[in-house]
Structure formats: C-alpha cells, structure tokens
Design an enzyme around this catalytic site. Sequence first.
Site, short mmCIF file in Angstrom:
data_model
loop_
_atom_site.label_atom_id
_atom_site.label_comp_id
_atom_site.label_asym_id
_atom_site.label_seq_id
_atom_site.Cartn_x
_atom_site.Cartn_y
_atom_site.Cartn_z
N MET A 1 0.86 -1.18 0.00
CA MET A 1 0.00 0.00 0.00
C MET A 1 0.90 1.23 0.00
SD MET A 1 -3.14 0.91 0.01
CE MET A 1 -3.80 -0.69 0.35
N ALA A 2 0.94 1.97 -1.10
CA ALA A 2 1.79 3.15 -1.18
C ALA A 2 1.32 4.19 -0.17
CB ALA A 2 1.74 3.74 -2.59
N LEU A 154 1.06 -6.06 -4.01
CA LEU A 154 2.49 -6.03 -4.36
C LEU A 154 2.79 -4.82 -5.23
CD1 LEU A 154 2.95 -9.83 -5.06
CD2 LEU A 154 3.87 -8.55 -3.11
N GLU A 155 3.74 -4.01 -4.79
CA GLU A 155 4.06 -2.78 -5.50
C GLU A 155 5.42 -2.84 -6.19
OE1 GLU A 155 3.43 0.52 -2.91
OE2 GLU A 155 1.43 -0.15 -2.35
N ASN A 156 6.03 -4.02 -6.17
CA ASN A 156 7.34 -4.17 -6.79
C ASN A 156 7.30 -5.18 -7.93
OD1 ASN A 156 8.88 -2.43 -4.92
ND2 ASN A 156 8.24 -3.93 -3.42
#
Length: 328
Positions: A1-2, A154-156
């Site tokens: 979560m950014a 997943l943000e990567n």
Amino acid sequence: MARAHIRKRLLGVAAVAALAAGGPLSTGSADAAGAAVPAHAVTGYWQNFDNGATVQKLRDVPDDYDIIAVAFADATGTPGGVDFRLDPAVGYTSEQQFKDDIKAKQAAGKSVIISVGGQNGTVSVADDASADAFAASITGLMDEYGFDGVDIDLENGVNSTYMAKALKAVHDEKSDVVVTMAPQTIDMQSTSTEYFKTALAIKDFLTVVNMQYYNSGSMNGCDGKVYAQGSVDFLTSLACVQLEGGLDPSQVGIGVPASPKGAGSGYVEPSVVGAALDCLAKGTGCGSFKPAKTYPGIRGAMTWSTNWDAAAGNAWSKAVGPHVHGLP
C-alpha cells in the site's frame, strides 16, 4: 500500500517470546467462518504496526467495514513464501486473542483476509516453485488464523502467469476464498499490464480490485483524456478503464486514503467518493467525465487504513460506509 509513512517492523525472536509469555499460542488450525461478501462492500486495511495512526485491535474496527485486510504478511527465506506474526505494538497479549477477534468479526458477517505486499513488501512469485510456496503458505495462514482469503498489494512487480497460478491453487484448496487486489494506478492502465492480466486470469473467482487512486500522477481515463488525481473525474474515468477492460462491476472498487495523513497525495473528501460511486452506479454526481453507461453492480470502496480512519474520528467510514451499502 503506497503511503508516506514507513511501517515499523518490530517483531524479532525476543518479541515472539514475550508475546508467547503473555498467553498460550494456538497450535491448532482455526476454521474460517466468514459470511459471503455483500454485493456492495467496504474494504479497510488494518495495520499490524504503529506508524503514528491510531493503534487498534481488530475488534475496534467499525462495523461499516465488510472486508478487513490485515497488513501485512511478510516474506520468508523461501521464494514466494509468506508468514505472519503479530507486532507487539498493536497490543495483543496472545495470538489466540487475535484469532478470537477474527472469529468475532466473521460471526458479525465480516471477512478478514491477509494482505501481501505493501510499500515495503518484497514477495516475488515468478516461477513454479515460488507459486507453489505462495499458495501453500497462504492456505496455511488461512488454516492457522482463520483468514477468509488474501489481498494482493504487491508494488514491486507482479508476474501474471505465476501469480495467477498461485491464486488458482489457493482457490482449488479453498473454494470460497476471498481474493482482493490493490494495484497502483499505473498497474491498471491497460489490459496488457501484469496486474490487469492477473485480475482477468482469475476473474471467475476474483472478489474485487480496489485500485489505489492516490500517490499517483495524472493518468489516462477510458475516454483517452488525462485526469489529475484528487477529483471525481479521476476516480470515475480510471474505474471505467477496468470496467470496460473486462472486469465485472462487482470486481471494481475505489481505493482512497482515509485522511490526508494516510497517503502522500490523492486524498479526497468522502463526499467525492460518494459522488464517484453515484456517477458509476447511477449516472448522477459526475464531473466533466460521464461514462457511456452505468454500472449499478459496482462493488464499493476501500481505504488505507482503518487506523488512519480512527485517527480522524472514523469520519471516512461513517460517511462512505452507509453510501456504499445504500447503492442500488
């Protein structure tokens, strides 16, 4: 979560021992007993860490939330493998108390799921072995804690081939699994992105994609125009991309921060969320962008986080919850 705030990861061996000393740790499996997700649902992330927001236990999460995503599972030494440990900062004296809170929420008709990823998440599912490890560890956590399912945050990077394989394996094992996703805006701009492909690959059992409409630059709407974050047009035109890209309306939700402190940028007042939902569901409340058709089955809304909501007097859930539940 950014988000603008870096979570504190405090749980080491000594902390685990201290936690165990506070009460007996359950060694048996916990059976999930959550009710079906309602047609219009509110999702909230519950923080298993202290980053300055209100620290709360699951029992403190307001009833306006239908899906509670426990943030976050952590990567293990095995590629694709994840595990979960309570952070002592949230105040539970034993894991059993936490499991009891999960059961109580489920008895009240809520779903409690485990979220994987976040801004600092490093889980990688990129081959057969890691897909198998991911599926096995998720089903294991569902058995151990009683979680109703999994959230992919997943943000990567996501590999659609192997993440879809892993989630299908979870579904094969747990046919009533709740599966949610929280991609960033850039990840859902086209059906060719890995996140979008993953969502479409599991469409037959995907619960909802709550895209993060924040910490984002300007993005393309489904009409080809560029919209800046922080407006009703940003929410509606980007939701339209997903709705016209193959997702069912019931699989699309609007993810926003619960307060200005919940994200670096992109906060909108709860009334803007309501207007966007009305625009998509009923064709009213729109800004300059108005979709060519309505989507009365739109699932609802998500927020980061129940803790930041609590820090602001639960103003977000008090406003957005009844609005979502009152949709046609």
